[in-house]
Design a protein around this motif. Structure first.
Motif, PDB file in Angstrom:
ATOM      1  N   ALA A 321      25.882  10.378 -10.560  1.00 57.45           N
ATOM      2  CA  ALA A 321      24.617   9.951 -11.178  1.00 57.45           C
ATOM      3  C   ALA A 321      24.541   8.429 -11.263  1.00 57.45           C
ATOM      4  O   ALA A 321      23.497   7.827 -10.968  1.00 57.45           O
ATOM      5  CB  ALA A 321      24.490  10.573 -12.570  1.00 57.45           C
ATOM      6  N   ILE A 322      25.650   7.800 -11.677  1.00 64.36           N
ATOM      7  CA  ILE A 322      25.664   6.338 -11.780  1.00 64.36           C
ATOM      8  C   ILE A 322      25.468   5.705 -10.407  1.00 64.36           C
ATOM      9  O   ILE A 322      24.707   4.732 -10.245  1.00 64.36           O
ATOM     10  CB  ILE A 322      26.984   5.862 -12.417  1.00 64.36           C
ATOM     11  CG1 ILE A 322      27.043   6.326 -13.884  1.00 64.36           C
ATOM     12  CG2 ILE A 322      27.129   4.359 -12.320  1.00 64.36           C
ATOM     13  CD1 ILE A 322      28.358   6.013 -14.552  1.00 64.36           C
ATOM     14  N   ALA A 323      26.157   6.244  -9.387  1.00 62.81           N
ATOM     15  CA  ALA A 323      26.012   5.687  -8.045  1.00 62.81           C
ATOM     16  C   ALA A 323      24.573   5.798  -7.559  1.00 62.81           C
ATOM     17  O   ALA A 323      24.043   4.890  -6.909  1.00 62.81           O
ATOM     18  CB  ALA A 323      26.958   6.415  -7.093  1.00 62.81           C
ATOM     19  N   ARG A 327      22.034   2.597  -6.707  1.00 61.06           N
ATOM     20  CA  ARG A 327      21.488   2.442  -5.355  1.00 61.06           C
ATOM     21  C   ARG A 327      20.048   1.944  -5.376  1.00 61.06           C
ATOM     22  O   ARG A 327      19.645   1.154  -4.516  1.00 61.06           O
ATOM     23  CB  ARG A 327      21.582   3.792  -4.642  1.00 61.06           C
ATOM     24  CG  ARG A 327      21.328   3.700  -3.163  1.00 61.06           C
ATOM     25  CD  ARG A 327      21.530   5.058  -2.534  1.00 61.06           C
ATOM     26  NE  ARG A 327      21.484   4.980  -1.086  1.00 61.06           N
ATOM     27  CZ  ARG A 327      21.563   6.024  -0.293  1.00 61.06           C
ATOM     28  NH1 ARG A 327      21.747   7.235  -0.828  1.00 61.06           N
ATOM     29  NH2 ARG A 327      21.506   5.891   1.020  1.00 61.06           N
ATOM     30  N   ASN A 328      19.234   2.388  -6.382  1.00 62.05           N
ATOM     31  CA  ASN A 328      17.827   1.966  -6.438  1.00 62.05           C
ATOM     32  C   ASN A 328      17.685   0.458  -6.667  1.00 62.05           C
ATOM     33  O   ASN A 328      17.003  -0.228  -5.898  1.00 62.05           O
ATOM     34  CB  ASN A 328      17.096   2.750  -7.530  1.00 62.05           C
ATOM     35  CG  ASN A 328      16.982   4.229  -7.172  1.00 62.05           C
ATOM     36  OD1 ASN A 328      16.919   4.580  -5.992  1.00 62.05           O
ATOM     37  ND2 ASN A 328      16.962   5.100  -8.180  1.00 62.05           N
ATOM     38  N   PRO A 329      18.299  -0.120  -7.741  1.00 59.00           N
ATOM     39  CA  PRO A 329      18.184  -1.583  -7.883  1.00 59.00           C
ATOM     40  C   PRO A 329      18.871  -2.336  -6.745  1.00 59.00           C
ATOM     41  O   PRO A 329      18.449  -3.440  -6.397  1.00 59.00           O
ATOM     42  CB  PRO A 329      18.871  -1.871  -9.216  1.00 59.00           C
ATOM     43  CG  PRO A 329      19.725  -0.680  -9.498  1.00 59.00           C
ATOM     44  CD  PRO A 329      19.027   0.482  -8.874  1.00 59.00           C
ATOM     45  N   ILE A 333      17.293  -5.337  -4.674  1.00 59.06           N
ATOM     46  CA  ILE A 333      17.952  -6.640  -4.522  1.00 59.06           C
ATOM     47  C   ILE A 333      18.064  -7.009  -3.059  1.00 59.06           C
ATOM     48  O   ILE A 333      17.781  -8.149  -2.649  1.00 59.06           O
ATOM     49  CB  ILE A 333      19.341  -6.603  -5.190  1.00 59.06           C
ATOM     50  CG1 ILE A 333      19.189  -6.469  -6.710  1.00 59.06           C
ATOM     51  CG2 ILE A 333      20.150  -7.844  -4.835  1.00 59.06           C
ATOM     52  CD1 ILE A 333      20.503  -6.233  -7.417  1.00 59.06           C
ATOM     53  N   ALA A 334      18.506  -6.051  -2.224  1.00 62.93           N
ATOM     54  CA  ALA A 334      18.656  -6.330  -0.800  1.00 62.93           C
ATOM     55  C   ALA A 334      17.318  -6.712  -0.171  1.00 62.93           C
ATOM     56  O   ALA A 334      17.240  -7.629   0.661  1.00 62.93           O
ATOM     57  CB  ALA A 334      19.254  -5.115  -0.101  1.00 62.93           C
ATOM     58  N   SER A 361      25.630  -6.481   0.211  1.00 64.24           N
ATOM     59  CA  SER A 361      24.743  -5.437  -0.326  1.00 64.24           C
ATOM     60  C   SER A 361      24.768  -4.216   0.588  1.00 64.24           C
ATOM     61  O   SER A 361      24.812  -3.068   0.122  1.00 64.24           O
ATOM     62  CB  SER A 361      23.320  -5.975  -0.464  1.00 64.24           C
ATOM     63  OG  SER A 361      23.279  -7.046  -1.392  1.00 64.24           O
ATOM     64  N   GLU A 362      24.717  -4.497   1.918  1.00 63.43           N
ATOM     65  CA  GLU A 362      24.786  -3.374   2.855  1.00 63.43           C
ATOM     66  C   GLU A 362      26.129  -2.655   2.756  1.00 63.43           C
ATOM     67  O   GLU A 362      26.207  -1.430   2.862  1.00 63.43           O
ATOM     68  CB  GLU A 362      24.565  -3.892   4.275  1.00 63.43           C
ATOM     69  CG  GLU A 362      23.135  -4.370   4.515  1.00 63.43           C
ATOM     70  CD  GLU A 362      22.982  -4.992   5.891  1.00 63.43           C
ATOM     71  OE1 GLU A 362      24.037  -5.203   6.548  1.00 63.43           O
ATOM     72  OE2 GLU A 362      21.837  -5.253   6.305  1.00 63.43           O
TER      73      GLU A 362
END
Length: 566
Positions: A321-323, A327-329, A333-334, A361-362
């Protein structure tokens, strides 16, 4: 009942000893005292007796009729004793006790009736010698000349003595035979009991080891040899405390049991429950110790996996769930950084920094993607698949990659079979093979040989992927299938964890072997497709889902479990 050969050999030896003593004593008497003993005749008789004894030694090795040989030797000894008595003075001879010795031998080696016949023969021969010398039929060497009645009394007294010796010796010989029979019966019973005990010890499913008081091993049954993976020659004589990594329990302690670990010859670690008890005898006290072994390796591995699953099931769901939320923010950011990188008036330094942010980021997005793939429930589509065909597809693709990249790596195929059918998900198994090959390629960055083998072992397929790279440290081998254990640059450490999940879903086994400087080997075992499985398996593919909580937790004990199964 008696061993006639042993007794005949004993008789020859005793006869030679007695003859030697008699010869020495008589020669000493002749030299030290005046005597009318015909020394030449005496020596001739003794030498003849020696010659007869040697003849019987030769006859004993060439003729198996022991009873007839015994009779011949008794009769010969009677005649030779008579000649010795005659040569040493007849009635004056002190060697007439030799008749009693011959009668005793006859009682031992012949039936009881022969004892009385030997006594009668001794009486006849002794009486004949005395009467022939008395009436001067033959030359006499005696110094005294008793009256006829005295001579008859001497003969009768010797008759009763001979009969008494025959009677008493016959009784003792019967008792001796009875004791011999009982001894043989008891010995046979003891041997049967010993064989029974040995069979019981060897048939035990648990290991049993006995030691002396000092701790040196005196016995190890077949189960103990199999558990320790050592032969009896390697175990017996060794100190038992040198076999295990942990101290053994003491028989005198309140708790005479414990768990110990053992490293086998192929570097696998096993766990045993050991119970020790004192081996004692009523009259001698403690003479050693008895150790019983039970293999707990598989049980402890399963316990570790269950505990790890219980601890990490919730953590796996939370981490997924945390991962997902990260991933959304991270995507935002990317995207924002990419837009900033498009500004025309940025300096080269700023542009370089933005490129680093985009690249990392990638990379972080790739790690999260892999982790979500590791944590997410998976669909498996099982069908009949040929492992040889799957391996060929994977290795062919890998060889084309080597050509394109000009890699100095060669592949050696060692397949013992043309086809290896199993029930599995072909795509997932290819993913397993590719991960093994990818790890080998990364380990051999400067070139090397990748050896891929497949062979049948019992009811399993045994697959091996071995490289000649730098190898791995023992602590890494222990945790190689746990998440985030990679030592490769840019590696996430999730590839082998996913491999372990796939193998577990196929009810297979996987483990690693490696030593620094000696390369690495990944071993995979999958069930062969049995005839009954091939008949009942549907040609349509079957879906199978692994729950994400258990999947996230299952790799925690993978390395230890794999080694235990090795």
């Amino acid at each position: 009942m008696f061993d006639d050969r042993v007794w005949l050999e004993w008789l020859v030896k005793v006869r030679i000893i007695i003859l030697t003593f008699l010869l020495g004593i008589e020669l000493a008497i002749v030299r030290l005292t005046p005597s009318a003993l015909p020394i030449r005749l005496f020596i001739q008789i003794v030498l003849l007796w020696y010659a007869i004894s040697i003849f019987y030694v030769i006859l004993l090795s060439r003729w198996n009729e022991r009873r007839i040989q015994s009779l011949l030797q008794v009769l010969t000894d009677m005649v030779m004793v008579t000649l010795v008595v005659y040569a040493t003075g007849g009635v004056d001879s002190s060697l007439n006790f030799l008749y009693a010795l011959v009668i005793i031998v006859g009682c031992i080696m012949l039936p009881r009736i022969w004892a009385f016949l030997a006594a009668a023969l001794a009486f006849i021969l002794y009486g004949t010698v005395l009467e022939l010398t008395y009436f001067e039929v033959v030359p006499s060497y005696q110094t005294t000349h008793p009256a006829l009645r005295t001579l008859q009394a001497i003969i009768l007294v010797n008759l009763f003595a001979f009969l008494a010796v025959a009677y008493l010796t016959g009784l003792l010989a019967d008792k001796l035979r009875q004791v011999d029979v009982r001894l043989k019966y008891t010995s046979g019973a003891l041997q049967n009991l010993q064989a029974l005990h040995e069979n019981i010890i060897e048939a035990m499913s648990g290991g049993l080891i006995t030691t002396g008081v000092e701790g040196h091993i005196t016995l190890a049954n077949r189960a103990a040899q199999n558990l320790l993976e050592l032969s009896e020659r390697d175990i017996v004589g060794q100190r038992i405390d040198k076999l295990f990594l942990d101290p053994l329990p003491h028989a005198a302690a309140a708790s005479a049991h414990g768990e110990v670990r053992l490293v086998t010859g192929n570097d696998f670690r096993k766990t045993f429950r050991v119970i020790v008890s004192e081996l004692s005898m009523p009259d001698r006290g403690a003479i050693g110790y008895i150790y019983t072994l039970d293999d707990l390796t598989e049980i402890r591995r399963l316990e570790r996996e269950v505990r790890a699953q219980d601890r990490l099931a919730a953590v796996g769901r939370l981490a997924a769930a945390i991962a997902h939320e990260i991933r959304n923010p991270l995507t935002s950011i990317a995207g924002s950084v990419s837009m900033l990188a498009g500004i025309s008036d940025l300096s080269d330094e700023h542009r370089q920094l933005l490129q680093i942010v985009i690249r990392e980021s990638e990379r972080l997005n790739g790690i999260i993607t892999d982790f979500l793939a590791y944590s997410r429930g998976k669909q498996y589509r099982f069908a009949e698949v040929d492992l040889v065909a799957l391996l060929e597809d994977t290795l062919t693709l890998l060889e084309h990659r080597f050509v394109a990249e000009e890699a100095k790596i060669t592949i050696e195929r060692r397949f013992d079979v043309a086809q290896a059918w199993t029930l599995g998900d072909g795509d997932k198994l290819k993913q397993v093979f590719w991960n093994f090959c990818e790890n080998a390629v990364r380990a051999m960055s400067s070139g090397g040989v990748l050896r891929v083998s497949l062979q049948a072992e019992n009811k399993d397929w045994h697959l091996s992927f071995a490289d000649n790279g730098p190898g791995m440290r023992p602590e890494l081998v222990e945790k190689i299938f746990e998440p985030f254990q990679s030592e490769f640059e840019n590696g996430t450490g999730l590839g082998l964890a996913i491999v372990y999940q796939i193998v577990q879903a196929h009810e297979g086994k996987v483990w690693a072997r490696s030593k620094p400087g000696q390369g690495s080997e990944f071993i995979l075992r999958l069930h062969q497709l049995a005839a009954e499985d091939a008949l009942t398996a549907s040609p349509d593919e079957v879906s199978h889902e692994v729950h994400e909580g258990a999947a996230a937790a299952s790799a925690a004990g993978a390395s230890r479990g794999g080694r235990a199964h090795g």
